[in-house]
Enzyme design. Structure first.
Site, PDB file in Angstrom:
ATOM      1  CB  SER A 144     -48.417  -3.621  20.982  1.00 51.49           C
ATOM      2  OG  SER A 144     -48.436  -3.348  19.601  1.00 51.49           O
ATOM      3  CD1 TRP A 168     -40.882   1.729  15.349  1.00 53.85           C
ATOM      4  CD2 TRP A 168     -40.547   2.727  13.384  1.00 53.85           C
ATOM      5  NE1 TRP A 168     -40.492   0.768  14.450  1.00 53.85           N
ATOM      6  CE2 TRP A 168     -40.274   1.365  13.237  1.00 53.85           C
ATOM      7  CE3 TRP A 168     -40.403   3.566  12.284  1.00 53.85           C
ATOM      8  CZ2 TRP A 168     -39.857   0.815  12.033  1.00 53.85           C
ATOM      9  CZ3 TRP A 168     -39.990   3.018  11.088  1.00 53.85           C
ATOM     10  CH2 TRP A 168     -39.728   1.657  10.976  1.00 53.85           C
ATOM     11  N   GLY A 345     -56.564   2.799 -12.123  1.00 51.25           N
ATOM     12  CA  GLY A 345     -55.816   1.916 -13.016  1.00 51.25           C
ATOM     13  C   GLY A 345     -54.322   2.127 -12.836  1.00 51.25           C
ATOM     14  CD  GLU A 369     -50.764   9.120  18.071  1.00 56.05           C
ATOM     15  OE1 GLU A 369     -51.839   9.317  18.648  1.00 56.05           O
ATOM     16  OE2 GLU A 369     -50.052  10.015  17.581  1.00 56.05           O
TER      17      GLU A 369
HETATM   18  C1  LIG Z   1     -44.308   6.474  11.125  1.00 57.01           C
HETATM   19  C2  LIG Z   1     -44.431   6.155  12.573  1.00 57.01           C
HETATM   20  C3  LIG Z   1     -44.380   7.179  13.520  1.00 57.01           C
HETATM   21  C4  LIG Z   1     -44.445   6.888  14.886  1.00 57.01           C
HETATM   22  N1  LIG Z   1     -44.347   7.906  15.823  1.00 57.01           N
HETATM   23  C5  LIG Z   1     -44.238   7.590  17.141  1.00 57.01           C
HETATM   24  C6  LIG Z   1     -43.980   8.608  18.124  1.00 57.01           C
HETATM   25  O1  LIG Z   1     -43.898   9.803  17.794  1.00 57.01           O
HETATM   26  N2  LIG Z   1     -43.784   8.254  19.421  1.00 57.01           N
HETATM   27  C7  LIG Z   1     -43.876   6.957  19.820  1.00 57.01           C
HETATM   28  O2  LIG Z   1     -43.673   6.692  21.013  1.00 57.01           O
HETATM   29  N3  LIG Z   1     -44.137   5.952  18.921  1.00 57.01           N
HETATM   30  C8  LIG Z   1     -44.313   6.254  17.605  1.00 57.01           C
HETATM   31  N4  LIG Z   1     -44.568   5.255  16.679  1.00 57.01           N
HETATM   32  C9  LIG Z   1     -44.604   3.880  17.134  1.00 57.01           C
HETATM   33  C10 LIG Z   1     -45.961   3.208  17.039  1.00 57.01           C
HETATM   34  O3  LIG Z   1     -46.826   3.709  18.022  1.00 57.01           O
HETATM   35  C11 LIG Z   1     -45.729   1.703  17.130  1.00 57.01           C
HETATM   36  O4  LIG Z   1     -45.142   1.299  15.910  1.00 57.01           O
HETATM   37  C12 LIG Z   1     -47.010   0.910  17.387  1.00 57.01           C
HETATM   38  O5  LIG Z   1     -47.506   1.175  18.668  1.00 57.01           O
HETATM   39  C13 LIG Z   1     -46.762  -0.596  17.248  1.00 57.01           C
HETATM   40  O6  LIG Z   1     -45.621  -0.984  17.965  1.00 57.01           O
HETATM   41  P1  LIG Z   1     -44.495  -1.860  17.229  1.00 57.01           P
HETATM   42  O7  LIG Z   1     -44.148  -1.206  15.950  1.00 57.01           O
HETATM   43  O8  LIG Z   1     -43.392  -2.104  18.178  1.00 57.01           O
HETATM   44  O9  LIG Z   1     -45.230  -3.222  16.867  1.00 57.01           O
HETATM   45  P2  LIG Z   1     -45.440  -4.464  17.864  1.00 57.01           P
HETATM   46  O10 LIG Z   1     -45.930  -3.973  19.192  1.00 57.01           O
HETATM   47  O11 LIG Z   1     -44.235  -5.308  17.832  1.00 57.01           O
HETATM   48  O12 LIG Z   1     -46.652  -5.231  17.155  1.00 57.01           O
HETATM   49  C14 LIG Z   1     -46.433  -6.079  16.017  1.00 57.01           C
HETATM   50  C15 LIG Z   1     -47.772  -6.698  15.588  1.00 57.01           C
HETATM   51  O13 LIG Z   1     -48.282  -7.504  16.634  1.00 57.01           O
HETATM   52  C16 LIG Z   1     -49.628  -7.145  16.909  1.00 57.01           C
HETATM   53  N5  LIG Z   1     -49.887  -7.384  18.327  1.00 57.01           N
HETATM   54  C17 LIG Z   1     -49.219  -6.847  19.385  1.00 57.01           C
HETATM   55  N6  LIG Z   1     -49.716  -7.318  20.532  1.00 57.01           N
HETATM   56  C18 LIG Z   1     -50.724  -8.166  20.202  1.00 57.01           C
HETATM   57  C19 LIG Z   1     -51.649  -8.981  20.957  1.00 57.01           C
HETATM   58  N7  LIG Z   1     -51.637  -9.001  22.300  1.00 57.01           N
HETATM   59  N8  LIG Z   1     -52.522  -9.740  20.287  1.00 57.01           N
HETATM   60  C20 LIG Z   1     -52.566  -9.741  18.936  1.00 57.01           C
HETATM   61  N9  LIG Z   1     -51.716  -8.992  18.161  1.00 57.01           N
HETATM   62  C21 LIG Z   1     -50.823  -8.225  18.796  1.00 57.01           C
HETATM   63  C22 LIG Z   1     -49.737  -5.675  16.519  1.00 57.01           C
HETATM   64  O14 LIG Z   1     -51.074  -5.302  16.266  1.00 57.01           O
HETATM   65  C23 LIG Z   1     -48.852  -5.654  15.273  1.00 57.01           C
HETATM   66  O15 LIG Z   1     -49.598  -6.086  14.165  1.00 57.01           O
HETATM   67  C24 LIG Z   1     -44.572   5.534  15.303  1.00 57.01           C
HETATM   68  C25 LIG Z   1     -44.655   4.523  14.341  1.00 57.01           C
HETATM   69  C26 LIG Z   1     -44.590   4.813  12.998  1.00 57.01           C
HETATM   70  C27 LIG Z   1     -44.650   3.695  11.998  1.00 57.01           C
END
Ligand SMILES: Cc1cc2nc3c(=O)[nH]c(=O)nc-3n(C[C@H](O)[C@H](O)[C@H](O)COP(=O)(O)OP(=O)(O)OC[C@H]3O[C@@H](n4cnc5c(N)ncnc54)[C@H](O)[C@@H]3O)c2cc1C
Length: 389
Positions: A144, A168, A345, A369
């Site tokens: 994020s 990911w 169901g 994204e």
């Molecule tokens: C199946 C899949 C395919 C993907 N494909 C790609 C890809 O091709 N290329 C790529 O680069 N990435 C890809 N991603 C990564 C995806 O974009 C990230 O998983 C996403 O951006 C969230 O990042 P994170 O998983 O590190 O969660 P984190 O950033 O760790 O977030 C964890 C939680 O904290 C919340 N959060 C974060 N910051 C805040 C804030 N300031 N205030 C309140 N809440 C907050 C988030 O909403 C989330 O609920 C993919 C992910 C998945 C699951």
């Protein structure tokens, strides 16, 4: 029973705004999804397998880099490129994800920020589906906050040395090339890494309960030597990868409508034929309220996607507007899929019916994204002028 006078999956006739060409493209993708995707997708989901054998057909339909001009790409307008995402995702989010990543996240940055030589080298082969790409932005410590990249690239003679890892990554372990975003002394830059470069490794992430028909990988870079010829010359700063995400999110805004339509269509049929308490399930007010609610959500999502297309066509679409629609439409589709699963169901937990597959997929789509929260915060920032994330 009255014959419906309206299209039950397009209640307010959004299609009346589509051109003949838009409809023709939608129809051809829809026919292909019916014939080639629906018969196999359940098996792919169960086997945790990306249907790679379909890539050539997807390319032949002109769906790879479809909104780009030249280099063998179709140059479609915003509505047609949205509709192709919608039809693909009616089949499964995995296919739309593949096409989004190939087109919006890998071909788009090469097309927008690459040199002429880079475009000639990669784009035609990517449009033909012969070269598969991925986009490496997210890192294990948190997606994020992409400004905080730990992957680095430093100059070494005429080359660069890239070190770090990505997590990911859609298409990650099947990709021939990876657009990798790394921190440099000059700011964030984009590098095209090629499979086989020394120190570049990719592994598949398995045991996913979502997007099981999509390939998701982790990328590892151990001092990968990357020639200057593989650096995207026009990309400097976080704006470059974010601009790619805006394109891909636009496709998601349309795509998820297809997943929701697939669920509603199945439930309209199911509730008409399942008899409980001596009448069709569909003849209960509580069921009709839920079907109507699904229809309302889908209709609102269609109209928001359509307005986004108009803004895109006029060159006025902003990232915050995309955030609002990505948030709304993913939430709508996920809520529709979950409720449709419930109305089935016990059968709703079986892969025999589509809603649970779509529901599980949409958990990824609402997360990747930019999570729902991050898009809400992007809209909040637009309203207040204050960044809260
Ligand atoms: C199946 C899949 C395919 C993907 N494909 C790609 C890809 O091709 N290329 C790529 O680069 N990435 C890809 N991603 C990564 C995806 O974009 C990230 O998983 C996403 O951006 C969230 O990042 P994170 O998983 O590190 O969660 P984190 O950033 O760790 O977030 C964890 C939680 O904290 C919340 N959060 C974060 N910051 C805040 C804030 N300031 N205030 C309140 N809440 C907050 C988030 O909403 C989330 O609920 C993919 C992910 C998945 C699951």
């Amino acid at each position: 029973m009255n014959t419906p006078r309206i299209d039950r999956l397009d209640f307010l006739d959004a299609a009346s705004h589509f051109s003949e060409e838009d409809r023709a493209i939608q129809d051809s993708v829809a026919r292909w999804v019916d014939a080639r995707v629906l018969p196999v997708i359940r098996g792919c989901f169960e086997q945790h397998r990306f249907p790679r054998e379909l890539v050539g057909e997807i390319a032949s339909l002109g769906l790879l880099g479809a909104s780009l001009e030249g280099y063998g790409c179709a140059g479609l307008g915003p509505v047609a490129s949205g509709l192709l995402c919608q039809e693909l995702e009616r089949g499964d989010s995995a296919l739309r994800s593949f096409v989004s990543v190939q087109g919006s996240l890998c071909m788009y940055p090469i097309h927008t920020y690459g040199s002429e030589e880079q475009k000639q080298r990669w784009l035609p082969a990517m449009a033909r589906g012969e070269t598969i790409g991925c986009f490496g932005l997210t890192e294990p410590h948190g997606g994020s906050d992409p400004a905080n990249l730990h992957t680095t690239a430093r100059r070494d003679g005429g080359d660069w040395l890239v070190s770090g890892s990505k997590m990911w990554i859609t298409n990650g372990s099947i990709a021939d090339i990876a657009v990798v975003w790394a921190q440099t002394d000059e700011g964030i830059r984009g590098f095209v890494l090629e499979r086989g470069m020394a120190g570049f490794d990719a592994t598949e992430i398995d045991n996913k309960f979502s997007l099981r028909a999509s390939n998701t990988g982790a990328l590892f870079f151990d001092n990968v030597r990357v020639p200057q010829a593989n650096v995207l010359p026009g990309a400097l700063g976080l704006k470059a990868p974010l601009s790619c995400l805006t394109q891909a999110r636009y496709g998601i805004c349309w795509g998820v409508i297809g997943a929701a339509q697939a669920c509603l269509a199945e439930l309209i049929d199911y509730t008409a034929t399942r008899e409980l308490f001596g009448r069709p399930l569909a003849q209960n007010q509580a069921i009709q309220l839920r079907l109507a609610e699904a229809s309302r959500r889908i209709t609102a999502a269609q109209l928001m996607a359509l307005q986004l297309a108009r803004l895109k066509e006029a060159g006025r679409m902003t990232p915050a507007q995309v955030s609002m629609v990505k948030w709304n439409n993913c939430r709508a589709a996920l809520d529709v899929a979950r409720d449709c699963r419930d109305m089935l169901g016990g059968a709703g937990i079986s892969a025999e019916y589509a809603p649970i597959r779509h529901m599980l997929n949409l958990e990824s789509v609402i997360t990747y994204e930019g999570t729902e929260t991050i898009h809400q915060l992007a809209v909040g920032r637009e309203l207040t002028g204050l960044a809260a994330f």
